[in-house]
Motif scaffolding. Structure first.
Motif, PDB file in Angstrom:
ATOM      1  N   SER A   1       0.828  -1.210   0.000  1.00  0.00           N
ATOM      2  CA  SER A   1       0.000   0.000   0.000  1.00  0.00           C
ATOM      3  C   SER A   1       0.859   1.255   0.000  1.00  0.00           C
ATOM      4  O   SER A   1       0.466   2.282  -0.564  1.00  0.00           O
ATOM      5  CB  SER A   1      -0.936   0.006   1.211  1.00  0.00           C
TER       6      SER A   1
ATOM      7  N   GLN B   1       1.415   2.339  -3.331  1.00  0.00           N
ATOM      8  CA  GLN B   1       0.242   2.956  -3.943  1.00  0.00           C
ATOM      9  C   GLN B   1       0.042   4.386  -3.437  1.00  0.00           C
ATOM     10  O   GLN B   1      -0.280   5.287  -4.219  1.00  0.00           O
ATOM     11  CB  GLN B   1      -1.016   2.124  -3.620  1.00  0.00           C
ATOM     12  N   THR B   2       0.227   4.577  -2.144  1.00  0.00           N
ATOM     13  CA  THR B   2      -0.005   5.897  -1.523  1.00  0.00           C
ATOM     14  C   THR B   2       1.115   6.170  -0.525  1.00  0.00           C
ATOM     15  O   THR B   2       0.926   5.992   0.685  1.00  0.00           O
ATOM     16  CB  THR B   2      -1.376   5.930  -0.820  1.00  0.00           C
TER      17      THR B   2
ATOM     18  N   SER C   1      -4.024   4.325   1.949  1.00  0.00           N
ATOM     19  CA  SER C   1      -4.767   3.201   1.370  1.00  0.00           C
ATOM     20  C   SER C   1      -4.633   1.910   2.153  1.00  0.00           C
ATOM     21  O   SER C   1      -5.301   0.915   1.817  1.00  0.00           O
ATOM     22  CB  SER C   1      -4.306   2.953  -0.073  1.00  0.00           C
TER      23      SER C   1
ATOM     24  N   ARG D   1      -7.291  -1.276   1.760  1.00  0.00           N
ATOM     25  CA  ARG D   1      -6.780  -2.398   0.972  1.00  0.00           C
ATOM     26  C   ARG D   1      -6.631  -3.651   1.834  1.00  0.00           C
ATOM     27  O   ARG D   1      -6.877  -4.768   1.371  1.00  0.00           O
ATOM     28  CB  ARG D   1      -5.448  -2.031   0.312  1.00  0.00           C
TER      29      ARG D   1
ATOM     30  N   GLN E   1      -5.652   7.963  -6.275  1.00  0.00           N
ATOM     31  CA  GLN E   1      -5.174   7.486  -7.575  1.00  0.00           C
ATOM     32  C   GLN E   1      -6.267   7.654  -8.631  1.00  0.00           C
ATOM     33  O   GLN E   1      -6.816   6.679  -9.148  1.00  0.00           O
ATOM     34  CB  GLN E   1      -4.747   6.020  -7.482  1.00  0.00           C
TER      35      GLN E   1
ATOM     36  N   LYS F   1      -6.239   5.627 -11.905  1.00  0.00           N
ATOM     37  CA  LYS F   1      -6.624   4.219 -11.782  1.00  0.00           C
ATOM     38  C   LYS F   1      -8.144   4.080 -11.786  1.00  0.00           C
ATOM     39  O   LYS F   1      -8.699   3.209 -12.467  1.00  0.00           O
ATOM     40  CB  LYS F   1      -6.040   3.616 -10.512  1.00  0.00           C
TER      41      LYS F   1
ATOM     42  N   ALA G   1      -5.292  -3.625  -9.359  1.00  0.00           N
ATOM     43  CA  ALA G   1      -4.594  -2.671  -8.500  1.00  0.00           C
ATOM     44  C   ALA G   1      -3.185  -2.378  -8.988  1.00  0.00           C
ATOM     45  O   ALA G   1      -2.749  -1.222  -9.018  1.00  0.00           O
ATOM     46  CB  ALA G   1      -4.546  -3.205  -7.067  1.00  0.00           C
ATOM     47  N   GLU G   2      -2.455  -3.432  -9.399  1.00  0.00           N
ATOM     48  CA  GLU G   2      -1.053  -3.250  -9.741  1.00  0.00           C
ATOM     49  C   GLU G   2      -0.874  -2.685 -11.149  1.00  0.00           C
ATOM     50  O   GLU G   2      -0.056  -1.787 -11.372  1.00  0.00           O
ATOM     51  CB  GLU G   2      -0.303  -4.580  -9.601  1.00  0.00           C
TER      52      GLU G   2
ATOM     53  N   ARG H   1      -1.864   0.947 -11.371  1.00  0.00           N
ATOM     54  CA  ARG H   1      -0.905   1.904 -10.814  1.00  0.00           C
ATOM     55  C   ARG H   1       0.130   2.345 -11.851  1.00  0.00           C
ATOM     56  O   ARG H   1       0.811   3.353 -11.676  1.00  0.00           O
ATOM     57  CB  ARG H   1      -0.177   1.248  -9.636  1.00  0.00           C
TER      58      ARG H   1
ATOM     59  N   TYR I   1       3.924   5.143  -6.621  1.00  0.00           N
ATOM     60  CA  TYR I   1       3.019   6.061  -7.304  1.00  0.00           C
ATOM     61  C   TYR I   1       3.494   7.513  -7.218  1.00  0.00           C
ATOM     62  O   TYR I   1       3.670   8.072  -6.128  1.00  0.00           O
ATOM     63  CB  TYR I   1       1.617   5.938  -6.696  1.00  0.00           C
TER      64      TYR I   1
END
Length: 477
Positions: free
Chosen positions: A148, A151-152, A180, A184, A250, A253, A378-379, A382, A388
């Motif tokens: 995560s 991601q964030t 996230s 998640r 995101q 996304k 998700a992947e 991104r 990210y």
């Protein structure tokens, strides 16, 4: 193919194969706690037999999961050296916590779980079952936290520049509770509950169709159905919260999830469709303004679209669109199956509805597919970022690795994983064919007269004797 493409394929293959097993162990751990809890409450030996049987399957899943997970850590250093340097401080702390607080807990108490039946009290054994279940969840917590953060990102600063740049933790808890991680984690854990419970549902339904272990299979089916029903409904809430988080953190996304291109306009919610990336059009069935309503509770509220991002900053739209919608479709199907089965169980008609039991036998694949598709969404959604907004995937590669080297390792991993998967299926099938120990089929039908046994279609005529079952149990261990 380029080194980047090959390295991404290799990592996707290895992690997708590994991701078969952790969700199964997490979900099965919860079912084991309920089964053994029922044994402590009722002292019915049937629940003890069920728990013993499913613990052996749990141990098999755990072992294969450990073996397949180690490979990914080596890939970080071989194929993704720049990435490893960049996130080493973040991942190092999270993975260390996973090893100390999760893996050690789970593997340590697993020994008591497997070999402590006649060496510790029932309550201590139950405590071990709870600890193993919690350990599998703690493991997921730290892995999801690390992912995560990609991601964030939060709770860090960048040290160095260029190839020597790396993220360094400034606030550990801000890193852990990045924007996230909670959403998640809850979505992943509930998906794991579905995977484990549907494995129990599938095997129990198969036994019922074959007329084997009828009473215990009905009991196991009820327990797993409770877990699966609650988890399926829970996915509606965790998925919604996760999507809202994606909308904030995101937006590219989220726009790819629904094929939404307009820079700022109300967005439809598609049930199914196909995205044409050249014309920026989606052909399919949609709810007008549906995405706007889910995100802003307003059918006409604008949602940021892909046209507001540079083309090089957009993910592969149609791929993400398809994987996301297939995941949602499977999730809705699982909810429908569990609610239908719960209704029929309440009405006392479930065990006579053989076609539905047959569906549950094959439905074991659906949670696995949904988990894999969710991960792909998700992947890949991104991309082009591996962290990210900070580190592009193309910049995260090892500079010395060649395409030939990646090809060789990819082929080798494929062969090894194919052998591991064949071994897993063989051992799993062997344990399922054997079934619970102690001649349960014979004991369940002992109250029937000999003539009734011959005429009863649900009583198997090849039930093992108690001594034969004991010998089989020793050979299994």
């Amino acid at each position: 193919m380029s080194v980047e493409t090959l390295a991404r394929i290799q990592f996707a293959f290895t992690i997708a194969f590994h991701y078969i097993y952790p969700p199964l162990s997490i979900g099965l751990g919860v079912v084991l706690v309920l089964m053994e809890g029922m044994f402590l409450k009722t002292r019915n030996p049937m629940y003890e037999r069920l728990t013993r049987f499913w613990i052996r399957i749990f141990a098999l899943i755990f072992g294969i999961g450990v073996a397949t997970g180690i490979v990914m850590e080596f890939e970080f250093g071989t194929n993704w050296a720049t990435y490893s340097r960049y996130v080493g401080d973040i991942f190092g702390s999270a993975l260390a916590a996973e090893g100390i607080f999760a893996f050690a807990l789970e593997s340590g108490f697993l020994g008591v779980l497997l070999f402590g039946w006649n060496r510790v009290t029932p309550r201590v054994h139950f405590f071990s079952t709870v600890m193993v279940a919690l350990g599998s969840m703690f493991s997921a917590i730290w892995i999801v936290v690390a992912n995560s953060w990609q991601q964030t990102p939060a709770g860090f600063h960048i040290v160095g520049t260029g190839l020597t740049a790396r993220a360094e933790i400034t606030d550990f808890w801000a890193m852990v509770f990045n924007p996230s991680s909670v959403d998640r984690l809850s979505h992943a854990i509930v998906g794991a509950f579905l995977a484990g419970s549907f494995l129990v549902l599938s095997v129990s339904a198969w036994y019922l169709l074959k007329g084997r272990f009828v009473a215990s299979s009905q009991a196991a089916f009820k327990i797993a159905l409770l877990v699966a029903t609650l988890a399926g409904l829970g996915q509606l809430f965790t998925g919604h919260h996760s999507a809202n988080g994606v909308a904030v953190n995101q937006p590219a996304k989220l726009a790819a999830f629904e094929g939404h291109y307009a820079a700022s306009a109300p967005a439809n919610l598609y049930l199914l469709g196909w995205v044409n990336n050249k014309t920026h059009k989606v052909t399919g069935l949609s709810i007008p303004g549906g995405l706007s309503f889910l995100v802003h509770q307003d059918l006409k509220a604008p949602v940021r679209g892909l046209d507001s991002f540079r083309p090089e900053d957009r993910p592969p739209v149609n791929f993400v669109f398809q994987t996301y919608h297939l995941m949602v479709a499977i999730g809705v199907t699982l909810i429908g199956l569990t609610l239908l089965a719960s209704f029929l169980l309440w009405r006392g008609r479930l065990w006579r509805t053989r076609w539905l039991l047959g569906v549950f036998v094959g439905a074991v694949l659906l949670p696995q597919l949904a988990n894999q598709l969710g991960w792909y969404s998700a992947e890949v959604g991104r991309q082009p970022w591996v962290v990210y907004g900070l580190l592009r995937t193309s910049a995260a590669l090892s500079k010395a690795v060649t395409a030939g080297q990646v090809w060789f390792s990819l082929i080798l991993f494929t062969l090894v994983y194919a052998l591991l998967f064949a071994l897993f299926l063989y051992l799993l099938n062997k344990k399922i064919q054997h079934g619970p120990d102690e001649g349960e089929e014979l004991s369940e039908s002992s109250h029937l007269s000999p003539a009734s046994k011959r005429n009863n279609p649900v009583i198997s005529h090849d039930a093992p004797t108690a001594s034969g079952a004991a010998l089989s149990h020793v050979s299994d261990l």
